[in-house]
Design a protein around this motif. Structure first.
Motif, PDB file in Angstrom:
ATOM      1  N   ASP A 178      49.349  -7.582  -7.044  1.00  0.00           N
ATOM      2  CA  ASP A 178      50.632  -8.237  -6.761  1.00  0.00           C
ATOM      3  C   ASP A 178      50.481  -9.746  -6.955  1.00  0.00           C
ATOM      4  OD1 ASP A 178      52.034  -5.885  -6.035  1.00  0.00           O
ATOM      5  OD2 ASP A 178      51.050  -5.924  -4.065  1.00  0.00           O
TER       6      ASP A 178
ATOM      7  N   HIS B 206      48.042  -5.016 -13.488  1.00  0.00           N
ATOM      8  CA  HIS B 206      46.739  -4.380 -13.229  1.00  0.00           C
ATOM      9  C   HIS B 206      46.623  -3.957 -11.766  1.00  0.00           C
ATOM     10  CE1 HIS B 206      44.571  -6.364 -16.919  1.00  0.00           C
ATOM     11  NE2 HIS B 206      45.763  -5.874 -17.235  1.00  0.00           N
ATOM     12  N   ASP B 207      47.732  -3.485 -11.196  1.00  0.00           N
ATOM     13  CA  ASP B 207      47.785  -3.060  -9.789  1.00  0.00           C
ATOM     14  C   ASP B 207      47.518  -4.212  -8.822  1.00  0.00           C
ATOM     15  OD1 ASP B 207      48.376  -0.363 -10.367  1.00  0.00           O
ATOM     16  OD2 ASP B 207      46.256   0.069 -10.698  1.00  0.00           O
TER      17      ASP B 207
ATOM     18  N   ASP C 134      44.597  -9.753  -5.039  1.00  0.00           N
ATOM     19  CA  ASP C 134      43.179  -9.417  -5.231  1.00  0.00           C
ATOM     20  C   ASP C 134      42.570 -10.446  -6.175  1.00  0.00           C
ATOM     21  OD1 ASP C 134      40.671  -8.372  -5.538  1.00  0.00           O
ATOM     22  OD2 ASP C 134      41.320  -6.522  -6.538  1.00  0.00           O
TER      23      ASP C 134
ATOM     24  N   SER D  32      40.034  -9.658  -8.986  1.00  0.00           N
ATOM     25  CA  SER D  32      40.490  -8.977 -10.196  1.00  0.00           C
ATOM     26  C   SER D  32      40.943  -9.936 -11.284  1.00  0.00           C
ATOM     27  CB  SER D  32      41.652  -8.027  -9.859  1.00  0.00           C
ATOM     28  OG  SER D  32      41.220  -6.964  -9.042  1.00  0.00           O
TER      29      SER D  32
ATOM     30  N   ARG E 101      53.739  -7.314 -10.797  1.00  0.00           N
ATOM     31  CA  ARG E 101      52.588  -6.461 -10.497  1.00  0.00           C
ATOM     32  C   ARG E 101      51.873  -6.205 -11.817  1.00  0.00           C
ATOM     33  NH1 ARG E 101      50.440  -3.799  -6.332  1.00  0.00           N
ATOM     34  NH2 ARG E 101      49.290  -1.857  -6.698  1.00  0.00           N
TER      35      ARG E 101
END
Length: 272
Positions: free
Chosen positions: A23, A20-21, A80, A83, A18
């Motif tokens: 997964d 930078h937030d 994500d 990101s 995990r």
């Protein structure tokens, strides 16, 4: 220098992180052994397999190493994709190194991976024994791929990526058609914008040349002979950076002339 094949003894594993937030599930290839490990970072549109032959070459016999598919690339999974950018790739590298218990290492990075490697080495210079930068970004002129996010803008990431692939296919550089043929299988279109915009931002405003020349470790800049026009090469040479010009190659020496590429890397890293 012998480059005859040796027995391939590697570990293929998928690790979950995990960062930078976000997964991540990252396929890795690695090997344990003696000596300082080599950490390989692949470029945009490539995968860890760019470097897998290190396990088959006698010059690297017994040398530990690790390579992985970057988030948004290869067989990785990312919760994500929007990101994904260079800062995330740098911190992903930190997390992979921590998972493998690697403290000090030799660093090899190509293109996007070269920029990621430079940012990692600049942040933690005491950990890097040597750095082979294979046409990684050090100046604004290096954004010939990534700057297309601005020169050929589009709101649909899939349409932009399809057009990018076609432009790559038509490029006069060695191995461009080979590179283009697998792009849609190796990169998620939704990750492209974040990667490219962060590469351009760092190249234009990140002081990359000063960071590169300021590294305390031994440095090599590797380039294909088609890119001998890069304006900053005399500056690198004057600063003591080893230049490795790869014959019959452009931006992708691992596809055009891997024999010379591996010879140069092996000679530069040596037995450290």
């Amino acid at each position: 220098m012998s480059m005859s094949p040796v027995k391939n003894e590697t570990i293929d594993a998928t690790i979950e992180l995990r960062v930078h937030d976000v997964d991540l599930r990252l396929p890795t290839i690695s090997r344990t052994g003696t000596g300082a490990p080599i950490v390989f970072l692949h470029g945009f549109g490539s995968t860890k397999e760019d470097y897998a032959d290190v396990a088959r070459l006698a010059a690297f016999a017994g040398r530990p190493f690790v390579a992985w598919d970057a988030p948004g690339c290869g067989a990785s999974a990312c919760s994500d994709l929007s990101s994904v950018d260079i800062p995330l790739l740098v911190d992903t590298a930190r997390a992979v190194l921590a998972r493998h218990g690697i403290e000090r290492f030799h660093l090899v990075g190509h293109s996007m991976g070269g920029l990621t490697a430079l940012m990692l080495a600049d942040a933690e210079p005491h950990r890097v024994l040597s750095f082979v930068d294979i046409e990684g970004n050090v100046a604004p002129e290096d954004c010939f791929l990534s700057r297309q996010i601005y020169t050929h803008p589009g709101d649909d990431p899939h349409a932009f990526f399809a057009d990018f692939i076609e432009r790559a296919r038509q490029s006069p550089e060695y191995s461009s058609s080979l590179y283009a043929a697998s792009l849609k299988h190796k990169v998620r279109a939704e990750a492209v914008r974040g990667i490219f915009t962060s590469m351009v931002e760092l190249s234009d405003h990140g002081g990359l040349m000063a960071r590169f020349l300021g590294l305390p470790c031994r440095t090599m800049f590797m380039l294909g002979e088609q890119n001998a026009h890069l304006s900053y090469l005399p500056q690198l040479e004057a600063a003591g950076v080893t230049l490795a010009r790869i014959a019959r190659s452009g931006h992708f020496p691992m596809y055009s002339n891997p024999v010379q590429m591996w010879d140069e890397i092996a000679a530069f890293i040596g037995a450290d």
